[in-house]
Enzyme design. Sequence first.
Site, mmCIF file in Angstrom:
data_model
loop_
_atom_site.group_PDB
_atom_site.id
_atom_site.type_symbol
_atom_site.label_atom_id
_atom_site.label_comp_id
_atom_site.label_asym_id
_atom_site.label_seq_id
_atom_site.Cartn_x
_atom_site.Cartn_y
_atom_site.Cartn_z
ATOM 1 N N PHE A 105 -7.532 7.009 4.684
ATOM 2 C CA PHE A 105 -7.389 6.667 5.712
ATOM 3 C C PHE A 105 -6.129 7.674 6.495
ATOM 4 O O PHE A 105 -6.008 7.368 8.031
ATOM 5 C CB PHE A 105 -6.563 5.399 5.918
ATOM 6 N N TYR B 295 -11.833 -1.714 14.058
ATOM 7 C CA TYR B 295 -12.187 -0.639 13.131
ATOM 8 C C TYR B 295 -14.132 -0.189 13.737
ATOM 9 O O TYR B 295 -14.242 0.573 13.428
ATOM 10 C CB TYR B 295 -12.461 -0.718 12.091
ATOM 11 N N GLN C 257 0.521 -1.189 -0.235
ATOM 12 C CA GLN C 257 -0.078 -0.121 0.080
ATOM 13 C C GLN C 257 1.169 1.888 0.105
ATOM 14 O O GLN C 257 0.523 3.042 0.185
ATOM 15 C CB GLN C 257 -0.934 -0.205 1.466
ATOM 16 N N ARG D 9 4.779 0.732 12.272
ATOM 17 C CA ARG D 9 4.278 -0.165 11.961
ATOM 18 C C ARG D 9 4.838 -0.756 10.347
ATOM 19 O O ARG D 9 3.421 0.472 9.829
ATOM 20 C CB ARG D 9 2.673 -0.694 12.199
ATOM 21 N N GLU E 39 -5.946 1.882 -0.838
ATOM 22 C CA GLU E 39 -6.466 0.949 -0.147
ATOM 23 C C GLU E 39 -7.300 -0.342 -0.916
ATOM 24 O O GLU E 39 -9.176 0.028 -1.282
ATOM 25 C CB GLU E 39 -7.993 2.013 0.268
ATOM 26 N N TRP E 40 -6.246 -0.992 -1.515
ATOM 27 C CA TRP E 40 -6.939 -2.028 -2.439
ATOM 28 C C TRP E 40 -7.964 -2.216 -2.951
ATOM 29 O O TRP E 40 -7.319 -1.635 -4.019
ATOM 30 C CB TRP E 40 -7.433 -3.883 -0.392
ATOM 31 N N TRP F 79 -4.159 3.871 11.713
ATOM 32 C CA TRP F 79 -4.389 3.147 10.682
ATOM 33 C C TRP F 79 -4.505 4.454 9.496
ATOM 34 O O TRP F 79 -5.315 4.632 9.785
ATOM 35 C CB TRP F 79 -4.615 2.024 9.531
ATOM 36 N N ASN G 30 -0.418 -10.133 9.007
ATOM 37 C CA ASN G 30 -1.726 -9.537 9.168
ATOM 38 C C ASN G 30 -2.998 -9.555 8.289
ATOM 39 O O ASN G 30 -3.119 -10.169 7.454
ATOM 40 C CB ASN G 30 -1.692 -8.094 7.989
HETATM 41 C C1 PNW Z 1 -7.054 -3.629 6.897
HETATM 42 N N1 PNW Z 1 -13.189 -5.400 7.967
HETATM 43 O O1 PNW Z 1 -7.845 -4.546 6.616
HETATM 44 C C2 PNW Z 1 -6.303 -3.856 6.579
HETATM 45 O O2 PNW Z 1 -5.136 -4.283 7.406
HETATM 46 C C3 PNW Z 1 -5.118 -2.627 6.053
HETATM 47 O O3 PNW Z 1 -4.402 -3.081 5.002
HETATM 48 C C4 PNW Z 1 -6.076 -2.065 5.172
HETATM 49 O O4 PNW Z 1 -6.023 -0.866 4.998
HETATM 50 C C5 PNW Z 1 -6.676 -1.262 6.757
HETATM 51 O O5 PNW Z 1 -7.532 -1.951 7.438
HETATM 52 C C6 PNW Z 1 -8.300 -0.116 6.304
HETATM 53 O O6 PNW Z 1 -9.345 -0.883 5.072
HETATM 54 C C7 PNW Z 1 -9.502 -4.474 6.940
HETATM 55 O O7 PNW Z 1 -13.784 -5.982 7.177
HETATM 56 C C8 PNW Z 1 -10.168 -5.323 6.105
HETATM 57 O O8 PNW Z 1 -13.858 -5.042 9.583
HETATM 58 C C9 PNW Z 1 -11.306 -5.219 6.807
HETATM 59 C C10 PNW Z 1 -12.278 -5.092 7.774
HETATM 60 C C11 PNW Z 1 -11.057 -4.196 8.816
HETATM 61 C C12 PNW Z 1 -10.025 -3.930 8.136
#
Ligand code: PNW
Length: 516
Positions: free
Chosen positions: A474, A336, A46, A103, A465-466, A458, A193
């Site tokens: 973010f 989150y 990322q 991190r 963002e994927w 984060w 991760n």
């Molecule tokens: C994380 N959910 O992914 C990842 O570790 C990061 O690379 C990413 O950028 C960040 O959160 C923000 O998206 C997530 O469904 C994927 O709760 C899914 C969830 C939360 C975080």
Amino acid sequence: MELLFPLLLPCFLFSTFIGSCAFVSLEDNSKFPRNFLFGTASSSYQFEGAFLSDGKGLSNWDVFTHKTGTILDGTNGDVAVDHYHRYQEDVDLMKDIGVNSYRLSLSWARILPKGRFGNVNKAGIAYYNRLINALVNRGIEPFVTITHYDIPQELENRYKSWLSSEIQEDFKYYADICFKYFGDRVKYWVTFNEPNVAVICGYRTGVYPPSRCSGSFGNCSYGDSEREPFIAASNIILSHMAAVDVYRTKYQKNQGGKIGIAMNAVWFEPFSNSSEDKLGAERAQSFYMNWFLDPIILGKYPAEMHQILGAELLAFSKYDSEKLKNGLDFIGINHYTSYYAKDCIFSSCEEGKGSSKTEGFALTSAQMNGLTIGEPSALAWLYVHPQGMEKIVTYIKDRYNNIAMFITENGFGTSENSYPTTKDALNDVKRVEYLNGYLDSLAAAIRKGADVRGYFVWSLLDNFEWKHGYSIRFGLHHVDFASLNRTPRMSAFWYKNVIEEHKSQAGNRNGHTQER
Ligand code: PNW
């Protein structure tokens, strides 16, 4: 922050009578332990860019993002935020905020372009040495994730990566190299991760590489959503174990670091007070997070998983179960959002997401029967529910005997479209409110005894963002994706203040505080 006062009072009275308090001394009003790590988080794919520079091999994400239709805005991480070349400036930004930890993750394909089937890429090692040294020289503790979703494509091509037990050998080999080259300076290691997200998105819904799924779970050309996630998970768990074993037997004594894993941790709130929904929420957790943590810490999968999945779960051998126990030094928590959870065994649930056997017959959703768990955000999966932080930390503390914990990620995403100008984009009030609420909730869990030793926002910067590409942001810093200029947002100043406040409170202590 006022929330804390009623919680402090009993401890204060108690400490007045017997001289010290059970957890953290409250003569001062510090909310976090003295050596608490305050950091920001990132990941290689990322952030780094430089996707083919200096001998790096192709990763699964390089290949995936280059296929049309995989990323919503049609972008990729070829350049990302060019951390590979701008890391020095980024370390300066961290220093401005005052964080004492960062991190980051290592790109496996940058270090081993062909996994164990090729050479170590010395230029890749040199890059991470430059970055780690820049951090250490400025008093910032590197907190290093060995794999954050990206793996060498070579391993996918050769033997289907996580679907083959061969990968355990590759991961062990790679982790050994990381410890060997960086372990003199890196004292915190995270093997994986969010393996739960990687497995669910890669093998159940197919929205991440290797894009495998079946039936109503997604739209893929190959895969088996009911079986493959459990195969991939078992190979990840055993790979984690192999890396921990190498660290403990070859390096830990001399290098003196700690090793853990970072899980995506959602708080599942029972939709009603009925015992059925409470059990449903418990099952949702078992099939999401405990799926990995139970084997690694307790040596076996949660009982509900055995009952519901039977042989499809691929239970561990007696030998592996024994080896698996106590397989980490700390738990990393990426938290989150929260969802409601509802039982689907005794009551009927709509067919579809969340209610299948593979998810423990529990329906999970932020919205149920007209109720919403918190304010929605630009991301369909992220709802603001700060209470969830205290609840998930307390849940993990109780289930795993208060093993050391770090909040390895917490943050708030905004949509590019929600801000008409860059000036507006810097004024990120919603992010500040979100972070403030979650940090308060974390402080409450710590006051009640949870052994949480650090917190990472984060993210330091807007980044790739994927699935959303660059359309979701973010960062504590805004990044202009054309010029790659970084500008601090209001949230960066808010975080600086939080850290300064903590330092002055921790500094004012008069020796009654329990050291962590
Ligand atoms: C994380 N959910 O992914 C990842 O570790 C990061 O690379 C990413 O950028 C960040 O959160 C923000 O998206 C997530 O469904 C994927 O709760 C899914 C969830 C939360 C975080």
